[in-house]
Scaffold this motif. Structure first.
Motif, PDB file in Angstrom:
ATOM      1  N   ASN A 101      -0.991  -1.018  12.583  1.00 19.86           N
ATOM      2  CA  ASN A 101      -1.468  -0.483  14.062  1.00 19.86           C
ATOM      3  C   ASN A 101      -2.643  -1.183  14.323  1.00 19.86           C
ATOM      4  O   ASN A 101      -3.362  -1.772  13.671  1.00 19.86           O
ATOM      5  CB  ASN A 101      -2.097   1.006  13.717  1.00 19.86           C
TER       6      ASN A 101
ATOM      7  N   GLY B  42       0.821  -1.145   0.039  1.00 15.37           N
ATOM      8  CA  GLY B  42      -0.056   0.142  -0.048  1.00 15.37           C
ATOM      9  C   GLY B  42       0.883   1.140   0.036  1.00 15.37           C
ATOM     10  O   GLY B  42       1.891   1.290  -0.520  1.00 15.37           O
ATOM     11  N   ASN B  43       0.267   2.514   0.630  1.00 18.33           N
ATOM     12  CA  ASN B  43       0.949   3.404   0.581  1.00 18.33           C
ATOM     13  C   ASN B  43       2.358   3.427   1.413  1.00 18.33           C
ATOM     14  O   ASN B  43       3.282   3.932   0.786  1.00 18.33           O
ATOM     15  CB  ASN B  43       0.053   4.396   1.375  1.00 18.33           C
ATOM     16  N   ILE B  44       2.670   3.018   2.621  1.00 18.67           N
ATOM     17  CA  ILE B  44       3.701   2.727   3.250  1.00 18.67           C
ATOM     18  C   ILE B  44       4.510   1.987   2.541  1.00 18.67           C
ATOM     19  O   ILE B  44       5.656   2.052   2.247  1.00 18.67           O
ATOM     20  CB  ILE B  44       3.367   2.429   4.822  1.00 18.67           C
TER      21      ILE B  44
ATOM     22  N   LYS C 263      -2.174  -5.601  -7.389  1.00 19.84           N
ATOM     23  CA  LYS C 263      -1.463  -4.428  -6.816  1.00 19.84           C
ATOM     24  C   LYS C 263      -0.005  -4.533  -6.643  1.00 19.84           C
ATOM     25  O   LYS C 263       0.763  -3.724  -6.778  1.00 19.84           O
ATOM     26  CB  LYS C 263      -2.223  -4.042  -5.711  1.00 19.84           C
TER      27      LYS C 263
ATOM     28  N   THR D 287       3.667  -4.007   6.541  1.00 19.91           N
ATOM     29  CA  THR D 287       3.022  -2.808   6.475  1.00 19.91           C
ATOM     30  C   THR D 287       1.343  -3.294   5.665  1.00 19.91           C
ATOM     31  O   THR D 287       0.585  -2.338   5.019  1.00 19.91           O
ATOM     32  CB  THR D 287       3.316  -1.970   5.269  1.00 19.91           C
TER      33      THR D 287
ATOM     34  N   GLN E 152      -2.513 -13.977   9.553  1.00 17.30           N
ATOM     35  CA  GLN E 152      -1.993 -14.594   8.252  1.00 17.30           C
ATOM     36  C   GLN E 152      -0.543 -14.484   7.965  1.00 17.30           C
ATOM     37  O   GLN E 152       0.037 -15.140   7.635  1.00 17.30           O
ATOM     38  CB  GLN E 152      -2.844 -13.887   7.149  1.00 17.30           C
TER      39      GLN E 152
ATOM     40  N   ASP F  88       1.196  -8.639  -1.578  1.00 22.17           N
ATOM     41  CA  ASP F  88       0.186  -8.086  -1.442  1.00 22.17           C
ATOM     42  C   ASP F  88      -0.960  -8.909  -1.327  1.00 22.17           C
ATOM     43  O   ASP F  88      -0.925 -10.021  -2.329  1.00 22.17           O
ATOM     44  CB  ASP F  88      -0.322  -6.545  -2.036  1.00 22.17           C
ATOM     45  N   VAL F  89      -1.855  -8.972  -0.639  1.00 17.60           N
ATOM     46  CA  VAL F  89      -3.352 -10.009  -0.807  1.00 17.60           C
ATOM     47  C   VAL F  89      -3.748  -9.825  -2.202  1.00 17.60           C
ATOM     48  O   VAL F  89      -4.369 -10.514  -2.678  1.00 17.60           O
ATOM     49  CB  VAL F  89      -4.247  -9.666   0.418  1.00 17.60           C
TER      50      VAL F  89
ATOM     51  N   GLY G 180      -2.460  -4.319   6.075  1.00 13.63           N
ATOM     52  CA  GLY G 180      -3.499  -4.030   7.065  1.00 13.63           C
ATOM     53  C   GLY G 180      -4.253  -2.728   6.536  1.00 13.63           C
ATOM     54  O   GLY G 180      -4.177  -2.263   5.710  1.00 13.63           O
ATOM     55  N   VAL G 181      -5.170  -2.164   7.360  1.00 17.93           N
ATOM     56  CA  VAL G 181      -6.156  -0.956   7.269  1.00 17.93           C
ATOM     57  C   VAL G 181      -5.607  -0.068   7.911  1.00 17.93           C
ATOM     58  O   VAL G 181      -5.372   0.021   9.081  1.00 17.93           O
ATOM     59  CB  VAL G 181      -7.524  -1.482   7.563  1.00 17.93           C
ATOM     60  N   PRO G 182      -5.522   1.321   7.318  1.00 17.58           N
ATOM     61  CA  PRO G 182      -5.070   2.398   8.215  1.00 17.58           C
ATOM     62  C   PRO G 182      -6.144   3.103   8.567  1.00 17.58           C
ATOM     63  O   PRO G 182      -7.476   2.826   8.239  1.00 17.58           O
ATOM     64  CB  PRO G 182      -4.346   3.407   7.110  1.00 17.58           C
TER      65      PRO G 182
ATOM     66  N   ALA H 141       4.667  -2.390  11.146  1.00 21.45           N
ATOM     67  CA  ALA H 141       4.177  -0.888  11.165  1.00 21.45           C
ATOM     68  C   ALA H 141       2.589  -0.813  11.280  1.00 21.45           C
ATOM     69  O   ALA H 141       2.054   0.264  11.658  1.00 21.45           O
ATOM     70  CB  ALA H 141       4.247  -0.404   9.622  1.00 21.45           C
TER      71      ALA H 141
HETATM   72  N1  APR Z   1      -1.895  -9.779   3.428  1.00 18.00           N
HETATM   73  C1  APR Z   1      -1.488  -8.937   2.563  1.00 18.00           C
HETATM   74  N2  APR Z   1      -1.378  -7.647   2.438  1.00 18.00           N
HETATM   75  C2  APR Z   1      -2.721  -7.148   2.930  1.00 18.00           C
HETATM   76  C3  APR Z   1      -3.576  -7.974   3.610  1.00 18.00           C
HETATM   77  C4  APR Z   1      -3.089  -9.324   4.209  1.00 18.00           C
HETATM   78  N3  APR Z   1      -3.939 -10.077   4.738  1.00 18.00           N
HETATM   79  N4  APR Z   1      -4.599  -7.254   4.235  1.00 18.00           N
HETATM   80  C5  APR Z   1      -4.580  -5.902   3.566  1.00 18.00           C
HETATM   81  N5  APR Z   1      -3.233  -5.999   2.791  1.00 18.00           N
HETATM   82  C6  APR Z   1      -2.750  -4.938   2.067  1.00 18.00           C
HETATM   83  C7  APR Z   1      -3.610  -4.010   1.458  1.00 18.00           C
HETATM   84  O1  APR Z   1      -4.193  -4.665   0.252  1.00 18.00           O
HETATM   85  C8  APR Z   1      -3.198  -2.824   1.098  1.00 18.00           C
HETATM   86  O2  APR Z   1      -2.360  -2.719  -0.273  1.00 18.00           O
HETATM   87  O3  APR Z   1      -2.132  -3.932   2.923  1.00 18.00           O
HETATM   88  C9  APR Z   1      -2.133  -2.638   2.148  1.00 18.00           C
HETATM   89  C10 APR Z   1      -2.124  -1.467   3.163  1.00 18.00           C
HETATM   90  O4  APR Z   1      -2.009  -0.397   2.533  1.00 18.00           O
HETATM   91  P1  APR Z   1      -2.473   0.940   2.772  1.00 18.00           P
HETATM   92  O5  APR Z   1      -4.047   0.697   2.840  1.00 18.00           O
HETATM   93  O6  APR Z   1      -2.065   1.782   1.822  1.00 18.00           O
HETATM   94  O7  APR Z   1      -2.131   1.358   4.102  1.00 18.00           O
HETATM   95  P2  APR Z   1      -0.982   1.847   4.688  1.00 18.00           P
HETATM   96  O8  APR Z   1      -1.244   3.672   4.814  1.00 18.00           O
HETATM   97  O9  APR Z   1       0.390   1.689   3.840  1.00 18.00           O
HETATM   98  O10 APR Z   1      -0.948   1.563   6.315  1.00 18.00           O
HETATM   99  C11 APR Z   1      -0.688   0.054   6.561  1.00 18.00           C
HETATM  100  O11 APR Z   1       0.712   0.647   8.562  1.00 18.00           O
HETATM  101  O12 APR Z   1       0.969   2.439   9.995  1.00 18.00           O
HETATM  102  C12 APR Z   1       0.004   1.491   9.871  1.00 18.00           C
HETATM  103  O13 APR Z   1      -2.189   2.208  10.332  1.00 18.00           O
HETATM  104  C13 APR Z   1      -1.271   1.800   9.268  1.00 18.00           C
HETATM  105  O14 APR Z   1      -2.122  -0.482   9.600  1.00 18.00           O
HETATM  106  C14 APR Z   1      -1.885   0.502   8.799  1.00 18.00           C
HETATM  107  C15 APR Z   1      -0.591   0.115   7.955  1.00 18.00           C
END
Ligand code: APR
Length: 313
Positions: A120, A9-11, A36, A76, A101, A31-32, A78-80, A118
């Motif tokens: 949260n 994702g973003n991070i 992407k 990184t 997972q 990534d799942v 998960g859901v921000p 990272a």
């Molecule tokens: N396995 C792999 N990737 C996953 C899974 C999973 N089970 N579930 C979600 N993802 C992926 C999403 O598809 C997405 O591409 O994790 C990525 C998260 O990216 P963003 O939504 O952009 O979130 P981001 O801002 O990068 O933050 C990620 O770090 O600081 C923390 O609070 C923040 O929990 C969040 C995490």
């Protein structure tokens, strides 16, 4: 170095970009969402060509087999947070399933990796990851304190009109409103903030406002960007930890670490100063806290304990 970034994702994307720019190693972007990961990897590969780094290896995947024998795993996934109302703790249930997972995947394919978490709420996620992955405690570390300290330095630098490079700060405990900025251990070119107040260089009321702003650092950005949480500074915070590990820099960084008696706390992750070298966390520094800081740390540990006691491992 084989670096697996789990969560493209973003991070995750910015971590990959910085790692390529700094030539840190071969990158697997996981990534799942398979497309992407593959799409971002392709974009980054084309960027590397523009940097004249044809030898850069970056690969997008949704298969854990591709992270096999990774030296570093950056989590990184998960859901921000999407709004101010939603606290990091409210993300717990959603991100818990993700971290379970990821921990299983890393345990199976990269059990010796240095793992930076990272996701949260970072202290809880690091704990769950550590317990489920069974990776040794010195190789599991959460990212939060470097980011909070960077925010603190930014605002102090603006207020004092001095280079942020000469400002040193430590923020401990939680990565939320209960975080503990250590005033006695924060300084400008070695002069403590309290001394700067006595000298009339910094007003106490200004410092209090800055600390409040640091506590709300994540929300401030989320509100400005329209519900997108921060990712540039979090990504570079992760890269600082990676570089200290790769180059055995032995930097002293505030990170979420597993406590085993340090600060009289056990079996939990909390933000503390650690030394990161090529063995991972090589030491946790136990600094003498002021009584009020100590109470705050105990309170943070209490809420951490309560949260983890409700989670079935
Ligand atoms: N396995 C792999 N990737 C996953 C899974 C999973 N089970 N579930 C979600 N993802 C992926 C999403 O598809 C997405 O591409 O994790 C990525 C998260 O990216 P963003 O939504 O952009 O979130 P981001 O801002 O990068 O933050 C990620 O770090 O600081 C923390 O609070 C923040 O929990 C969040 C995490």
């Amino acid at each position: 170095m084989k670096i697996a970034i789990i969560g493209a994702g973003n991070i995750g994307g910015i971590v990959a970009l910085l790692a390529i720019q700094r030539n840190l190693g071969e990158i697997v972007l996981f990534d799942v969402l398979d497309g992407k990961a593959k799409g971002k990897a392709l974009d980054l590969m084309q960027m590397a060509t523009l940097l004249d780094r044809k030898s850069v290896s970056i690969y997008g995947t949704s298969s854990y087999t591709d992270i096999i024998n990774a030296d570093i795993c950056v989590i990184t996934a998960g859901v921000p947070r999407a709004s101010e109302k939603e606290s990091r703790e409210e993300l717990l249930q959603i991100n818990l399933a993700t971290i379970r997972q990821v921990a299983c995947g890393v345990r199976e394919y990269a059990p010796n990796a240095f793992c930076i978490i990272a996701t949260n709420p970072v202290n809880v996620m690091s704990y769950i990851f550590y317990k489920l992955s069974k990776i040794s405690k010195n190789l599991v570390v959460g990212m939060a304190g470097i980011l909070d300290s960077a925010r603190f330095r930014t605002f102090l630098s603006e207020e004092l009109r001095v280079s942020a490079r000469d400002i040193s700060t430590i923020v401990l405990g939680d990565h939320n409103k209960n975080m503990i900025p250590l005033i006695n251990f924060s300084s400008v070119a070695g002069v403590s903030l309290m001394e700067l107040i006595s000298m009339g260089f910094l007003k106490k009321e200004k410092l209090d406002k800055i600390i409040e702003r640091v506590r709300n650092g994540g929300e401030e950005i989320m509100n400005l960007t329209g519900n997108c949480s921060a990712f540039y500074a979090p990504a570079l915070s992760i890269v600082e930890m990676m570089e200290s590990y790769i180059d055995d820099k032995k930097r002293v960084l505030p990170c979420s670490a597993y406590l085993n008696g340090e600060y009289s706390l056990s079996d939990m992750f909390l933000g503390v100063p650690v030394i990161i070298g090529n063995k991972g966390i090589e030491q946790i520094l136990e600094i003498q806290l002021e009584p009020d800081e100590r109470i705050k740390l105990i309170n943070s540990s209490g809420s951490m304990r309560e949260t983890i006691s409700k989670i079935k491992l």
